[in-house]
Design an enzyme around this catalytic site. Structure first.
Site, mmCIF file in Angstrom:
data_model
loop_
_atom_site.group_PDB
_atom_site.id
_atom_site.type_symbol
_atom_site.label_atom_id
_atom_site.label_comp_id
_atom_site.label_asym_id
_atom_site.label_seq_id
_atom_site.Cartn_x
_atom_site.Cartn_y
_atom_site.Cartn_z
ATOM 1 N N SER A 274 -3.868 5.838 8.622
ATOM 2 C CA SER A 274 -2.487 5.433 8.246
ATOM 3 C C SER A 274 -1.364 6.050 8.728
ATOM 4 C CB SER A 274 -2.548 5.966 6.714
ATOM 5 O OG SER A 274 -3.858 5.549 5.992
ATOM 6 N N LEU B 76 4.808 -0.438 12.850
ATOM 7 C CA LEU B 76 4.791 0.444 13.938
ATOM 8 C C LEU B 76 5.278 0.072 15.420
ATOM 9 C CD1 LEU B 76 0.590 1.259 13.500
ATOM 10 C CD2 LEU B 76 2.862 2.145 12.624
ATOM 11 N N SER C 118 -8.542 -0.918 13.469
ATOM 12 C CA SER C 118 -8.079 -0.038 12.595
ATOM 13 C C SER C 118 -9.307 0.706 11.884
ATOM 14 C CB SER C 118 -7.775 -1.319 11.263
ATOM 15 O OG SER C 118 -7.653 -0.735 10.113
ATOM 16 N N ASN C 119 -9.099 1.777 10.958
ATOM 17 C CA ASN C 119 -10.075 2.334 10.345
ATOM 18 C C ASN C 119 -11.038 1.321 9.329
ATOM 19 O OD1 ASN C 119 -9.158 2.885 7.169
ATOM 20 N ND2 ASN C 119 -7.511 2.682 8.505
ATOM 21 N N LEU D 247 1.352 -15.501 18.370
ATOM 22 C CA LEU D 247 -0.011 -15.346 19.042
ATOM 23 C C LEU D 247 -0.932 -16.542 19.157
ATOM 24 C CD1 LEU D 247 -0.402 -11.946 17.677
ATOM 25 C CD2 LEU D 247 -0.061 -12.403 20.113
ATOM 26 N N TYR E 100 -10.301 -8.797 6.997
ATOM 27 C CA TYR E 100 -9.391 -7.720 7.966
ATOM 28 C C TYR E 100 -10.134 -7.038 8.969
ATOM 29 C CZ TYR E 100 -5.931 -4.410 9.393
ATOM 30 O OH TYR E 100 -5.056 -3.508 10.145
ATOM 31 N N SER F 136 8.353 -12.850 14.545
ATOM 32 C CA SER F 136 9.635 -12.598 13.789
ATOM 33 C C SER F 136 10.696 -12.094 14.608
ATOM 34 C CB SER F 136 9.132 -11.597 12.595
ATOM 35 O OG SER F 136 8.298 -11.878 11.730
ATOM 36 N N LYS G 261 -11.160 -6.949 13.059
ATOM 37 C CA LYS G 261 -10.472 -5.974 14.083
ATOM 38 C C LYS G 261 -11.812 -5.600 14.918
ATOM 39 C CE LYS G 261 -6.229 -5.113 13.139
ATOM 40 N NZ LYS G 261 -5.332 -5.258 14.279
HETATM 41 P P1 NAI Z 1 3.060 -4.944 10.373
HETATM 42 O O1 NAI Z 1 2.411 -5.998 9.692
HETATM 43 O O2 NAI Z 1 4.074 -4.056 10.068
HETATM 44 O O3 NAI Z 1 3.440 -5.531 12.121
HETATM 45 C C1 NAI Z 1 2.454 -6.557 12.643
HETATM 46 C C2 NAI Z 1 3.347 -7.454 13.359
HETATM 47 O O4 NAI Z 1 2.740 -8.559 13.817
HETATM 48 C C3 NAI Z 1 4.398 -8.186 12.337
HETATM 49 O O5 NAI Z 1 5.996 -7.864 12.910
HETATM 50 C C4 NAI Z 1 4.254 -9.548 12.296
HETATM 51 O O6 NAI Z 1 5.486 -10.550 12.668
HETATM 52 C C5 NAI Z 1 3.418 -9.697 13.948
HETATM 53 N N1 NAI Z 1 2.602 -10.832 13.762
HETATM 54 C C6 NAI Z 1 1.597 -11.193 12.747
HETATM 55 N N2 NAI Z 1 1.072 -12.237 13.181
HETATM 56 C C7 NAI Z 1 1.458 -12.840 14.284
HETATM 57 C C8 NAI Z 1 1.155 -13.961 14.961
HETATM 58 N N3 NAI Z 1 0.353 -14.891 14.740
HETATM 59 N N4 NAI Z 1 2.079 -13.982 16.349
HETATM 60 C C9 NAI Z 1 2.899 -13.302 16.509
HETATM 61 N N5 NAI Z 1 3.178 -11.943 15.852
HETATM 62 C C10 NAI Z 1 2.479 -11.740 14.796
HETATM 63 O O7 NAI Z 1 1.877 -3.958 10.834
HETATM 64 P P2 NAI Z 1 2.102 -2.414 11.502
HETATM 65 O O8 NAI Z 1 1.946 -1.517 10.331
HETATM 66 O O9 NAI Z 1 3.079 -2.222 12.335
HETATM 67 O O10 NAI Z 1 0.481 -2.410 12.392
HETATM 68 C C11 NAI Z 1 0.729 -2.635 13.485
HETATM 69 C C12 NAI Z 1 -0.873 -3.014 14.072
HETATM 70 O O11 NAI Z 1 -1.644 -1.919 13.828
HETATM 71 C C13 NAI Z 1 -1.460 -3.984 13.436
HETATM 72 O O12 NAI Z 1 -2.330 -4.676 14.083
HETATM 73 C C14 NAI Z 1 -2.370 -3.479 12.164
HETATM 74 O O13 NAI Z 1 -3.538 -4.228 12.046
HETATM 75 C C15 NAI Z 1 -2.562 -2.032 13.004
HETATM 76 N N6 NAI Z 1 -2.858 -0.780 11.953
HETATM 77 C C16 NAI Z 1 -1.558 -0.330 11.445
HETATM 78 C C17 NAI Z 1 -1.950 0.707 10.834
HETATM 79 C C18 NAI Z 1 -1.019 1.578 10.045
HETATM 80 O O14 NAI Z 1 -0.925 2.537 9.228
HETATM 81 N N7 NAI Z 1 0.312 0.926 9.980
HETATM 82 C C19 NAI Z 1 -3.411 1.389 10.315
HETATM 83 C C20 NAI Z 1 -4.481 0.516 10.985
HETATM 84 C C21 NAI Z 1 -4.175 -0.704 11.961
HETATM 85 C C1 15L Z 2 -4.239 -0.554 7.898
HETATM 86 O O1 15L Z 2 -5.024 -1.217 8.762
HETATM 87 C C2 15L Z 2 -3.177 -1.158 7.683
HETATM 88 O O2 15L Z 2 -2.618 -2.089 8.548
HETATM 89 C C3 15L Z 2 -2.206 -0.299 7.011
HETATM 90 O O3 15L Z 2 -1.213 -1.109 6.384
HETATM 91 C C4 15L Z 2 -2.637 0.927 6.114
HETATM 92 O O4 15L Z 2 -3.005 0.173 4.896
HETATM 93 C C5 15L Z 2 -3.867 1.523 6.769
HETATM 94 O O5 15L Z 2 -4.897 0.609 7.426
HETATM 95 C C6 15L Z 2 -4.723 2.456 6.077
HETATM 96 O O6 15L Z 2 -5.726 2.434 5.825
HETATM 97 O O7 15L Z 2 -4.174 3.463 5.087
#
Ligand code: NAI
Ligand code: 15L
Length: 273
Positions: free
Chosen positions: A173, A23, A119-120, A60, A144, A44, A148
């Site tokens: 999602s 995201l 998150s959901n 973090l 997880y 990263s 949240k």
């Molecule tokens: P992702 O896993 O692709 O990105 C998360 C980023 O956080 C990664 O680049 C990672 O390197 C960084 N990260 C993890 N631990 C860290 C730390 N200790 N220090 C610094 N950076 C750290 O996840 P995505 O899909 O981009 O999601 C972004 C956010 O949205 C997350 O918090 C996730 O829980 C939340 N989310 C995402 C959903 C989705 O559909 N993609 C659904 C629900 C929630």
């Molecule tokens: C989340 O919280 C995850 O970050 C994402 O990878 C998806 O799996 C999403 O929920 C989901 O519920 O589909």
């Protein structure tokens, strides 16, 4: 990317954490329209800074690094952290310790608005035949989702005690397209993600508000009425993908917990390996 920004409001410096993630990469080019400088952070590699960008590589869990990350920032879109079910130590570091470090740094640096990627999975153990709202009590579906829920409570504390406003986004999602039947209900298009984040950053008064992050899908488990003050109006729908998704997944196993509960497969993933 939206042809016209959803809001003309501009921040001086906006921080995007988790900028290297799924995201984060989607939001990076989109959020530039809403700020003078977009500060990007992750542990990263994020690549080189483009025009109007700053890069801060930090974990973090590193309190000093997080304080530097928040310096001079007007608002935060907090996408960083562990994003799936994982062993507790990882969740604890990224989503508990990391979230506390972020809010402490925001307090000390005078940051007044945070958009928190919740998150959901905070409510993943509600059934798929229940419609719930941001006021419905949490039923996390794993460590997880629990982390949240902690992040949301942390945001509530920092609002009451220190006046830092947060919108917690219970994102469904957010992918380019819904992958399966569950995602026909949970899908959040990338354009609607932008609308949601921008609405959450710019709504005049939010205190601590919680909103589900989904597009205008015909099937929905989430009633966002209590969060209408945020002004988020989804404009996309998973329905254009419905026929294709149903053809790919013609039957559902009603005995499978993943088909019964809103959290889908997350309700049965073991964090213990
Ligand atoms: P992702 O896993 O692709 O990105 C998360 C980023 O956080 C990664 O680049 C990672 O390197 C960084 N990260 C993890 N631990 C860290 C730390 N200790 N220090 C610094 N950076 C750290 O996840 P995505 O899909 O981009 O999601 C972004 C956010 O949205 C997350 O918090 C996730 O829980 C939340 N989310 C995402 C959903 C989705 O559909 N993609 C659904 C629900 C929630
Ligand atoms: C989340 O919280 C995850 O970050 C994402 O990878 C998806 O799996 C999403 O929920 C989901 O519920 O589909």
């Amino acid at each position: 990317m939206l042809k016209q920004p959803a809001s003309p409001l501009k921040f001086g410096r906006l921080l995007l954490t988790g900028a290297a993630g799924n995201l984060g990469q989607v939001l990076r080019p989109r959020l530039k329209a809403y700020c003078g400088v977009l500060r990007l952070s992750d542990r990263s590699d994020i690549g080189a800074a483009g025009a109007g960008e700053e890069i801060v590589v930090a974990d973090l869990t590193d309190k000093v690094g997080v304080h530097a990350m928040l310096q001079g920032v007007d608002a935060v879109a907090h996408m960083g952290g562990i994003s799936t079910e994982q062993p507790w130590d990882q969740i604890l570091a990224g989503n508990i310790v990391g979230a506390v470090n972020l809010y402490e740094a925001a307090r000390l640096q005078g940051v007044k608005r945070i958009v928190f990627a919740s998150s959901n999975h905070v409510t993943g153990f509600y059934r798929q035949d229940e419609v719930i709202s941001p006021n419905t009590p949490p039923k996390p579906d794993g460590f997880y989702g629990l982390s949240k829920a902690f992040g949301e409570d942390l945001a509530q504390l920092y609002w009451h005690r220190w006046g830092i406003e947060t919108v917690s986004l219970r994102i469904g999602s957010s992918l380019a397209e819904p992958k399966d039947r569950r995602m026909l209900a949970t899908w959040l298009s990338h354009d609607d993600l932008e609308r949601l984040v921008v609405a959450a950053l710019t709504a005049p008064i939010v205190g601590h508000s919680i909103i589900y992050g989904a597009s205008d899908n015909q099937t929905s488990w989430w009633d966002n009425t209590p969060a209408r003050h945020i002004g988020y109006r989804p404009q996309d729908s998973s329905d254009v993908f419905r026929a294709e998704v149903e053809a790919r997944q013609p039957t559902i196993d009603r005995n499978d917990p993943a088909a019964l509960y809103q959290g889908g497969a997350f309700v049965k993933v073991s964090p213990h390996g």
